[in-house]
Structure formats: C-alpha cells, structure tokens
Design a protein around this motif. Sequence first.
Motif, PDB file in Angstrom:
ATOM      1  N   ILE A 234      -7.436  -8.633   9.832  1.00 16.37           N
ATOM      2  CA  ILE A 234      -8.233  -9.849   9.776  1.00 16.37           C
ATOM      3  C   ILE A 234      -7.554 -10.976  10.543  1.00 16.37           C
ATOM      4  O   ILE A 234      -8.210 -11.756  11.247  1.00 16.37           O
ATOM      5  N   ALA A 235      -6.227 -11.072  10.410  1.00 18.57           N
ATOM      6  CA  ALA A 235      -5.460 -12.158  11.033  1.00 18.57           C
ATOM      7  C   ALA A 235      -4.330 -11.561  11.863  1.00 18.57           C
ATOM      8  O   ALA A 235      -3.239 -11.305  11.336  1.00 18.57           O
ATOM      9  N   PRO A 236      -4.544 -11.323  13.133  1.00 14.13           N
ATOM     10  CA  PRO A 236      -3.482 -10.788  13.991  1.00 14.13           C
ATOM     11  C   PRO A 236      -2.247 -11.687  13.959  1.00 14.13           C
ATOM     12  O   PRO A 236      -2.342 -12.909  13.984  1.00 14.13           O
ATOM     13  N   GLY A 237      -1.094 -11.068  13.884  1.00 16.19           N
ATOM     14  CA  GLY A 237       0.163 -11.806  13.767  1.00 16.19           C
ATOM     15  C   GLY A 237       0.711 -11.784  12.364  1.00 16.19           C
ATOM     16  O   GLY A 237       1.895 -12.072  12.144  1.00 16.19           O
ATOM     17  N   LEU A 238      -0.140 -11.433  11.392  1.00 20.94           N
ATOM     18  CA  LEU A 238       0.288 -11.331  10.000  1.00 20.94           C
ATOM     19  C   LEU A 238       0.875  -9.947   9.768  1.00 20.94           C
ATOM     20  O   LEU A 238       0.301  -8.941  10.190  1.00 20.94           O
ATOM     21  N   ALA A 239       2.021  -9.894   9.108  1.00 26.84           N
ATOM     22  CA  ALA A 239       2.687  -8.619   8.829  1.00 26.84           C
ATOM     23  C   ALA A 239       2.849  -8.443   7.325  1.00 26.84           C
ATOM     24  O   ALA A 239       3.299  -9.359   6.627  1.00 26.84           O
ATOM     25  N   LEU A 240       2.476  -7.278   6.817  1.00 25.70           N
ATOM     26  CA  LEU A 240       2.626  -6.969   5.394  1.00 25.70           C
ATOM     27  C   LEU A 240       4.072  -6.570   5.117  1.00 25.70           C
ATOM     28  O   LEU A 240       4.587  -5.622   5.703  1.00 25.70           O
ATOM     29  N   ILE A 241       4.713  -7.310   4.205  1.00 27.91           N
ATOM     30  CA  ILE A 241       6.098  -7.020   3.834  1.00 27.91           C
ATOM     31  C   ILE A 241       6.163  -6.083   2.639  1.00 27.91           C
ATOM     32  O   ILE A 241       6.905  -5.109   2.622  1.00 27.91           O
ATOM     33  N   THR A 242       5.374  -6.383   1.617  1.00 26.06           N
ATOM     34  CA  THR A 242       5.378  -5.539   0.424  1.00 26.06           C
ATOM     35  C   THR A 242       4.082  -5.742  -0.348  1.00 26.06           C
ATOM     36  O   THR A 242       3.463  -6.807  -0.281  1.00 26.06           O
ATOM     37  N   ALA A 243       3.673  -4.712  -1.063  1.00 25.18           N
ATOM     38  CA  ALA A 243       2.544  -4.780  -1.983  1.00 25.18           C
ATOM     39  C   ALA A 243       3.030  -4.337  -3.362  1.00 25.18           C
ATOM     40  O   ALA A 243       3.816  -3.393  -3.472  1.00 25.18           O
ATOM     41  N   TYR A 244       2.547  -5.007  -4.385  1.00 26.42           N
ATOM     42  CA  TYR A 244       3.035  -4.802  -5.746  1.00 26.42           C
ATOM     43  C   TYR A 244       1.850  -4.484  -6.650  1.00 26.42           C
ATOM     44  O   TYR A 244       0.888  -5.275  -6.739  1.00 26.42           O
ATOM     45  N   ASP A 245       1.877  -3.353  -7.301  1.00 29.62           N
ATOM     46  CA  ASP A 245       0.782  -2.891  -8.141  1.00 29.62           C
ATOM     47  C   ASP A 245       0.828  -3.604  -9.498  1.00 29.62           C
ATOM     48  O   ASP A 245       1.631  -3.260 -10.362  1.00 29.62           O
ATOM     49  N   VAL A 246      -0.033  -4.591  -9.671  1.00 25.38           N
ATOM     50  CA  VAL A 246      -0.073  -5.343 -10.926  1.00 25.38           C
ATOM     51  C   VAL A 246      -0.744  -4.530 -12.022  1.00 25.38           C
ATOM     52  O   VAL A 246      -0.256  -4.453 -13.156  1.00 25.38           O
ATOM     53  N   ALA A 247      -1.881  -3.915 -11.694  1.00 25.58           N
ATOM     54  CA  ALA A 247      -2.645  -3.188 -12.710  1.00 25.58           C
ATOM     55  C   ALA A 247      -1.823  -2.076 -13.338  1.00 25.58           C
ATOM     56  O   ALA A 247      -1.913  -1.827 -14.547  1.00 25.58           O
ATOM     57  N   GLY A 248      -1.003  -1.422 -12.538  1.00 19.65           N
ATOM     58  CA  GLY A 248      -0.207  -0.318 -13.064  1.00 19.65           C
ATOM     59  C   GLY A 248       0.872  -0.742 -14.033  1.00 19.65           C
ATOM     60  O   GLY A 248       1.493   0.102 -14.673  1.00 19.65           O
ATOM     61  N   ARG A 249       1.084  -2.050 -14.162  1.00 21.86           N
ATOM     62  CA  ARG A 249       2.123  -2.578 -15.049  1.00 21.86           C
ATOM     63  C   ARG A 249       1.529  -3.454 -16.163  1.00 21.86           C
ATOM     64  O   ARG A 249       2.250  -4.213 -16.797  1.00 21.86           O
ATOM     65  N   SER A 250       0.215  -3.324 -16.385  1.00 25.23           N
ATOM     66  CA  SER A 250      -0.470  -4.247 -17.298  1.00 25.23           C
ATOM     67  C   SER A 250      -0.981  -3.594 -18.570  1.00 25.23           C
ATOM     68  O   SER A 250      -1.966  -4.033 -19.153  1.00 25.23           O
ATOM     69  N   GLY A 251      -0.308  -2.556 -19.007  1.00 25.10           N
ATOM     70  CA  GLY A 251      -0.710  -1.894 -20.239  1.00 25.10           C
ATOM     71  C   GLY A 251      -1.233  -0.494 -19.976  1.00 25.10           C
ATOM     72  O   GLY A 251      -1.511  -0.107 -18.834  1.00 25.10           O
ATOM     73  N   THR A 252      -1.405   0.270 -21.039  1.00 27.95           N
ATOM     74  CA  THR A 252      -1.738   1.695 -20.917  1.00 27.95           C
ATOM     75  C   THR A 252      -3.056   1.931 -20.198  1.00 27.95           C
ATOM     76  O   THR A 252      -3.134   2.739 -19.265  1.00 27.95           O
ATOM     77  N   MET A 253      -4.133   1.264 -20.617  1.00 30.18           N
ATOM     78  CA  MET A 253      -5.435   1.511 -20.003  1.00 30.18           C
ATOM     79  C   MET A 253      -5.441   1.093 -18.536  1.00 30.18           C
ATOM     80  O   MET A 253      -5.975   1.804 -17.680  1.00 30.18           O
ATOM     81  N   SER A 254      -4.843  -0.053 -18.238  1.00 30.97           N
ATOM     82  CA  SER A 254      -4.766  -0.499 -16.840  1.00 30.97           C
ATOM     83  C   SER A 254      -3.951   0.481 -16.007  1.00 30.97           C
ATOM     84  O   SER A 254      -4.282   0.753 -14.846  1.00 30.97           O
ATOM     85  N   TYR A 255      -2.902   1.014 -16.595  1.00 27.92           N
ATOM     86  CA  TYR A 255      -2.070   2.003 -15.900  1.00 27.92           C
ATOM     87  C   TYR A 255      -2.889   3.240 -15.555  1.00 27.92           C
ATOM     88  O   TYR A 255      -2.809   3.768 -14.438  1.00 27.92           O
ATOM     89  N   ILE A 256      -3.694   3.705 -16.506  1.00 32.75           N
ATOM     90  CA  ILE A 256      -4.511   4.894 -16.271  1.00 32.75           C
ATOM     91  C   ILE A 256      -5.540   4.630 -15.173  1.00 32.75           C
ATOM     92  O   ILE A 256      -5.708   5.439 -14.242  1.00 32.75           O
ATOM     93  N   ILE A 257      -6.227   3.487 -15.264  1.00 29.58           N
ATOM     94  CA  ILE A 257      -7.236   3.152 -14.253  1.00 29.58           C
ATOM     95  C   ILE A 257      -6.604   3.010 -12.881  1.00 29.58           C
ATOM     96  O   ILE A 257      -7.121   3.510 -11.875  1.00 29.58           O
ATOM     97  N   SER A 258      -5.461   2.336 -12.838  1.00 24.85           N
ATOM     98  CA  SER A 258      -4.768   2.129 -11.569  1.00 24.85           C
ATOM     99  C   SER A 258      -4.396   3.451 -10.917  1.00 24.85           C
ATOM    100  O   SER A 258      -4.594   3.650  -9.707  1.00 24.85           O
ATOM    101  N   ASN A 259      -3.861   4.375 -11.716  1.00 25.32           N
ATOM    102  CA  ASN A 259      -3.423   5.645 -11.151  1.00 25.32           C
ATOM    103  C   ASN A 259      -4.588   6.541 -10.750  1.00 25.32           C
ATOM    104  O   ASN A 259      -4.513   7.238  -9.726  1.00 25.32           O
ATOM    105  N   LEU A 260      -5.677   6.500 -11.515  1.00 29.19           N
ATOM    106  CA  LEU A 260      -6.859   7.261 -11.125  1.00 29.19           C
ATOM    107  C   LEU A 260      -7.439   6.740  -9.818  1.00 29.19           C
ATOM    108  O   LEU A 260      -7.809   7.516  -8.923  1.00 29.19           O
ATOM    109  N   TYR A 261      -7.498   5.414  -9.694  1.00 32.95           N
ATOM    110  CA  TYR A 261      -8.053   4.810  -8.482  1.00 32.95           C
ATOM    111  C   TYR A 261      -7.178   5.143  -7.273  1.00 32.95           C
ATOM    112  O   TYR A 261      -7.678   5.476  -6.198  1.00 32.95           O
ATOM    113  N   ARG A 262      -5.874   5.077  -7.465  1.00 29.78           N
ATOM    114  CA  ARG A 262      -4.965   5.393  -6.360  1.00 29.78           C
ATOM    115  C   ARG A 262      -5.053   6.880  -5.995  1.00 29.78           C
ATOM    116  O   ARG A 262      -4.972   7.249  -4.813  1.00 29.78           O
TER     117      ARG A 262
END
Length: 280
Positions: A234-262
């Motif tokens: 979308i924005a040339p010149g922008l570089a991704l340094i890191t991505a952090y999975d919030v949903a996977g660290r937000s409790g059991t159900m969120s962890y399950i949904i996050s891992n299924l989606y991934r």
Amino acid sequence: MTAITAQLSPQLSGVPETLLITLAARLVATRDNPDLGFVDPAAQAVGDALAFDPGRFAGDRASMRGSIVRSLWFDGVARQFVADCPQGLVVSIGSGLDTRANRIAPPPGITWVDLDFPEVIALREALVPSLPNVRHLAGDGTEVAAWVKQLDWEQGRPLLVLAEGVSMYLDPGRGEAWVRDLVDEARRRASPLTFALDLASPLMARHGRRNPSVGKTSASFSWGVRSPADLTRIAPGLALITAYDVAGRSGTMSYIISNLYRLITGRPVYSCALFTAAAP
C-alpha cells in the motif's frame, strides 16, 4: 464526578466510546490478569475521577486480556524508541484515555503528542495526569497534512507513530491513504519513521459487532487487512519489522480461533505490526 466529566461523558459515541473498553481492561488488569504484570496507577486515577464502572465490559475476559497484551506490546515499542532516539517525536493517534506516557515517562528530549477527537481531548485534559513534555492535540489522526502543521517536527527528526485500536474502525480507502500520507510526509521531512499499529483480519472486520465489548458501543469495524505485509504494498518504502499475534495470547478461545485461522489461511486473525520507513 467533576462538572466537566458529567457534561462530556454522554457525548462519547461511535469510535470514541471504545476508549471505555481499554480503560476497563487497565482497571481490572491486576485483578483479572495478574500474570501479565501490568500496573497503571494513572489509569486508576482516571477511572476514579470519571466514576467509571469497568463492570460494563469486564465480563468479556478475552477483550480485557487482549487489550493488556496489546498495551504491553505498544509500551515496549515506545520504550525502545525513546531509548534509541532520545530527541525524537512521538505521536499517539487515537490515544483515548490511555496513560502510556505516564507509564513510559519519556525523557526531556522527547516530544510526546496524544492526538484524538476534540471530545476525547477535553476528557484527557480534565482527567489524565499531566507531564511536562506531553501535549494534547485535537483532530482527526487520519488527516496527516492537518496535524503535522501543528507539531515541532524538524527536518530529520525521528518520528514514532503509535495507532492502537484505530485501523479497524477506518474506511479501507481512508486507511490506506492514511498510511501512504504518513510515509510521504516522513519522506518530505527526511525523517526516519517508526510506525506501530494493530490490524484486524477481514474475518475479524466482518464480525466485529459480535465482539462482546464492541457490541456494547455504537462503533463497528470496517477495515480488515489480509496480512500485515500488505501495508508495504500500500505504501512503498514501508518495511515490516515484526508482527505480533495478539489473539493467540488473549485466552483459550482466542488462542484456538487464532491457530485455526492461521492453519487455514497462513495469516494472523488479529495482530500488532511494527514498520519502519528509512529517511531518504
């Protein structure tokens, strides 16, 4: 409750109303998520002054935990930036009633700007404990050309933009233009840009009203991004340094949904992402 909070509180609607969700999360963090080690006395002072009952949202344990997981990640980004760039500029877009600067205690060389809609800034000025090098700015954080004119952003000065709980509420076209405008403005000023935000997946954006906390407000999600790396296209010149999975660290159900989606898509359902754009 003070006269100003009694007058302003009913005016919080739409996206500004969602600041109460994250405030609730910070108020119940030591009780409900003590393992995260999150402590925020300034948030408690805000909650007390506002006479706010976090019980409205506290039953949504996934959102309460996820909000703190996300806050800790943003705190870490901010701490690293002020350590690396002690004369830098920090702009926090959509700050709500967050008290990050109070948690970070930025050194004197840092200029910290909390930017939000006028009704939210009025609340911040009434409630959030002030710091000498922190200022408030009323406006629309997506209107980059407007708010940069009000900053002490000298040529070459490093800039950190924090946008926590912002992107998913934007119209997709507006969100993409906002990201491009940030990168373009930093390029014009020959300033290195560090940009941190959280991103909803298209699935999360489509079902935002099913979130137990968001569903109690009049806000709704609009912008879903397939992958954090999409912003670099979308924005040339922008570089991704890191991505952090919030949903996977937000409790059991969120962890399950996050891992299924991934597992199905290879992508996060909800994440924080850190980008940089080097000065030309």
